[in-house]
Design a protein around this motif. Structure first.
Motif, PDB file in Angstrom:
ATOM      1  N   THR A   1     -17.350   6.134   4.964  1.00 15.91           N
ATOM      2  CA  THR A   1     -18.590   6.793   4.554  1.00 15.91           C
ATOM      3  C   THR A   1     -19.317   5.991   3.485  1.00 15.91           C
ATOM      4  OG1 THR A   1     -17.621   8.954   5.063  1.00 15.91           O
ATOM      5  CG2 THR A   1     -19.562   8.928   3.633  1.00 15.91           C
ATOM      6  N   GLN A   2     -18.577   5.453   2.524  1.00 21.43           N
ATOM      7  CA  GLN A   2     -19.203   4.684   1.451  1.00 21.43           C
ATOM      8  C   GLN A   2     -19.844   3.398   1.973  1.00 21.43           C
ATOM      9  OE1 GLN A   2     -19.648   5.831  -1.653  1.00 21.43           O
ATOM     10  NE2 GLN A   2     -18.664   7.686  -0.853  1.00 21.43           N
ATOM     11  N   MET A   3     -19.201   2.731   2.922  1.00 24.03           N
ATOM     12  CA  MET A   3     -19.799   1.526   3.497  1.00 24.03           C
ATOM     13  C   MET A   3     -21.098   1.875   4.217  1.00 24.03           C
ATOM     14  SD  MET A   3     -17.877  -0.726   2.379  1.00 24.03           S
ATOM     15  CE  MET A   3     -16.725  -0.006   1.204  1.00 24.03           C
ATOM     16  N   GLU A   4     -21.101   2.974   4.930  1.00 22.85           N
ATOM     17  CA  GLU A   4     -22.303   3.377   5.660  1.00 22.85           C
ATOM     18  C   GLU A   4     -23.423   3.783   4.699  1.00 22.85           C
ATOM     19  OE1 GLU A   4     -19.878   4.948   9.622  1.00 22.85           O
ATOM     20  OE2 GLU A   4     -20.627   6.382   8.149  1.00 22.85           O
ATOM     21  N   LYS A   5     -23.072   4.339   3.574  1.00 23.71           N
ATOM     22  CA  LYS A   5     -24.083   4.752   2.599  1.00 23.71           C
ATOM     23  C   LYS A   5     -24.801   3.562   1.959  1.00 23.71           C
ATOM     24  CE  LYS A   5     -22.412   9.313   1.156  1.00 23.71           C
ATOM     25  NZ  LYS A   5     -21.886  10.119   0.014  1.00 23.71           N
ATOM     26  N   THR A   6     -24.247   2.361   2.080  1.00 19.27           N
ATOM     27  CA  THR A   6     -24.946   1.193   1.536  1.00 19.27           C
ATOM     28  C   THR A   6     -26.206   0.876   2.337  1.00 19.27           C
ATOM     29  OG1 THR A   6     -23.751  -0.430   2.901  1.00 19.27           O
ATOM     30  CG2 THR A   6     -22.753   0.181   0.774  1.00 19.27           C
ATOM     31  N   GLY A   7     -26.274   1.360   3.580  1.00 20.33           N
ATOM     32  CA  GLY A   7     -27.415   1.052   4.443  1.00 20.33           C
ATOM     33  C   GLY A   7     -27.386  -0.354   5.006  1.00 20.33           C
TER      34      GLY A   7
ATOM     35  N   LEU B   1     -15.647  -4.459   5.447  1.00 17.26           N
ATOM     36  CA  LEU B   1     -14.857  -3.274   5.111  1.00 17.26           C
ATOM     37  C   LEU B   1     -15.098  -2.130   6.084  1.00 17.26           C
ATOM     38  CD1 LEU B   1     -12.887  -3.137   2.643  1.00 17.26           C
ATOM     39  CD2 LEU B   1     -14.533  -4.997   2.506  1.00 17.26           C
ATOM     40  N   ARG B   2     -16.289  -2.073   6.673  1.00 14.69           N
ATOM     41  CA  ARG B   2     -16.534  -1.037   7.689  1.00 14.69           C
ATOM     42  C   ARG B   2     -15.709  -1.297   8.934  1.00 14.69           C
ATOM     43  NH1 ARG B   2     -16.550   1.846  11.174  1.00 14.69           N
ATOM     44  NH2 ARG B   2     -18.075   3.417  11.861  1.00 14.69           N
TER      45      ARG B   2
ATOM     46  N   HIS C   1     -14.920   3.428  -5.148  1.00 14.00           N
ATOM     47  CA  HIS C   1     -14.083   4.174  -4.216  1.00 14.00           C
ATOM     48  C   HIS C   1     -12.952   3.309  -3.668  1.00 14.00           C
ATOM     49  CE1 HIS C   1     -16.448   8.031  -3.385  1.00 14.00           C
ATOM     50  NE2 HIS C   1     -17.114   7.408  -4.348  1.00 14.00           N
ATOM     51  N   LEU C   2     -13.222   2.030  -3.420  1.00 13.59           N
ATOM     52  CA  LEU C   2     -12.171   1.130  -2.943  1.00 13.59           C
ATOM     53  C   LEU C   2     -11.055   1.003  -3.973  1.00 13.59           C
ATOM     54  CD1 LEU C   2     -14.317  -1.734  -1.367  1.00 13.59           C
ATOM     55  CD2 LEU C   2     -12.793  -0.199  -0.113  1.00 13.59           C
ATOM     56  N   VAL C   3     -11.425   0.786  -5.220  1.00 19.42           N
ATOM     57  CA  VAL C   3     -10.438   0.591  -6.278  1.00 19.42           C
ATOM     58  C   VAL C   3      -9.590   1.847  -6.466  1.00 19.42           C
ATOM     59  CG1 VAL C   3     -10.188   0.316  -8.778  1.00 19.42           C
ATOM     60  CG2 VAL C   3     -11.687  -1.219  -7.509  1.00 19.42           C
ATOM     61  N   ILE C   4     -10.231   2.989  -6.598  1.00 13.74           N
ATOM     62  CA  ILE C   4      -9.498   4.224  -6.862  1.00 13.74           C
ATOM     63  C   ILE C   4      -8.649   4.626  -5.659  1.00 13.74           C
ATOM     64  CG2 ILE C   4      -9.702   6.652  -7.454  1.00 13.74           C
ATOM     65  CD1 ILE C   4     -10.453   4.677  -9.689  1.00 13.74           C
TER      66      ILE C   4
ATOM     67  N   PHE D   1     -23.340 -11.008  -0.490  1.00 11.01           N
ATOM     68  CA  PHE D   1     -22.135 -10.287  -0.877  1.00 11.01           C
ATOM     69  C   PHE D   1     -22.217  -8.832  -0.424  1.00 11.01           C
ATOM     70  CE2 PHE D   1     -20.014  -7.312  -3.673  1.00 11.01           C
ATOM     71  CZ  PHE D   1     -18.711  -7.772  -3.625  1.00 11.01           C
ATOM     72  N   ASP D   2     -23.322  -8.185  -0.719  1.00  8.91           N
ATOM     73  CA  ASP D   2     -23.483  -6.782  -0.345  1.00  8.91           C
ATOM     74  C   ASP D   2     -23.285  -6.580   1.154  1.00  8.91           C
ATOM     75  OD1 ASP D   2     -24.113  -6.354  -2.998  1.00  8.91           O
ATOM     76  OD2 ASP D   2     -26.270  -6.120  -2.644  1.00  8.91           O
ATOM     77  N   THR D   3     -23.939  -7.432   1.948  1.00 10.65           N
ATOM     78  CA  THR D   3     -23.889  -7.290   3.404  1.00 10.65           C
ATOM     79  C   THR D   3     -22.494  -7.565   3.946  1.00 10.65           C
ATOM     80  OG1 THR D   3     -26.215  -7.918   3.590  1.00 10.65           O
ATOM     81  CG2 THR D   3     -24.872  -8.110   5.576  1.00 10.65           C
TER      82      THR D   3
END
Length: 249
Positions: A184-190, A145-146, A91-94, A137-139
């Motif tokens: 929304t995508q950042m939040e969906k990572t949990g 980004l959030r 989503h970031l790239v697109i 990296f994930d965290t």
């Protein structure tokens, strides 16, 4: 999830977002030699409506954000350890490729000079993500980004509600859709630490203008083009209404 104290210093991006619109004066733009700090000052009259300092700075900031968030998305596609993180990278790239295309389209129409490099602070975030591995990296991706997207969200609303320039208004419409999707995508990572994110968004530290201002490119340097790499699916990724071939008025 609590972010280790050694990493809390990374999350001062909200400071950049809170002062960027005042700091991105770009004196060489539009022949402005002594740029005012008044964001409502009209700096150019265009066929698409008056252009204020805040309008110009918004276009510059959207471009600058893409210059580090787009490669962050590429890193997520390669290094993310979960499908949710890799999807966020997609989503970031697109999304930022779409916003970048709009910025490059309208900048010459408005007489705005676009940066080809992110701010020093943004480059620091990208350096952190480049050196990160595994769960770190994930965290870091999810939280950095959030904060960035959450902080700029209010700025988009203010620009959209105040600008009289039709091209800037269209860009704000598009940015609103893309940024909300990325939040929304950042939040969906949990992985988002909402307590830390809220602190950074509501009580940001102050940073020197030099840290939150992208370098002015050399005269005549062509703009860097952000193009989604082959193989990255675009279906289902909101990119907002593009700023198309504009008409005056």
């Amino acid at each position: 999830m609590r972010i280790p104290s050694s990493r809390i210093g990374t999350f001062f991006v909200a400071a950049a977002l809170s002062v960027t619109l005042a700091a991105l004066v770009y004196p060489s733009m539009l022949g402005v030699q002594n740029a005012s700090s008044n964001p409502v000052r009209v700096i150019a009259t265009t066929p698409y409506g008056p252009l204020t300092e805040a309008d110009r700075n918004f276009v510059v900031f959207v471009r600058s954000a893409g210059l580090w968030e787009y490669p962050s998305g590429q890193l997520a596609l390669k290094k993310g350890t979960t499908q949710a993180v890799r999807t966020a990278g997609q989503h970031l790239v697109i999304g930022h490729a779409a916003l970048d295309a709009s910025c490059r389209r309208i900048a010459p129409l408005l007489g705005v000079t676009l940066p080809n490099q992110p701010t020093p602070q943004q480059q620091g975030f990208l350096n952190t993500l480049t050196s990160d591995t595994g769960k770190n990296f994930d965290t870091d991706l999810a939280n950095i980004l959030r904060v960035t997207h959450g902080s700029i969200f209010n700025t988009i609303a203010k620009i959209r509600s105040t600008t009289e320039n039709t091209l800037v208004r269209q860009l704000a419409d598009q940015a609103n859709d893309v940024v909300l999707d990325h939040i929304t995508q950042m939040e969906k990572t949990g992985l988002v630490n909402f307590d830390q994110v809220n602190v950074q968004e509501t009580a940001p530290p102050k940073l020197p203008a030099a840290q939150v201002t992208p370098p002015v490119p050399p005269a005549g340097q062509p703009p860097v083009v952000l193009t989604p790499p082959p193989g990255v699916p675009t279906d289902g990724v909101p990119v907002g209404p593009p700023v198309g071939a504009p008409t005056a008025g």
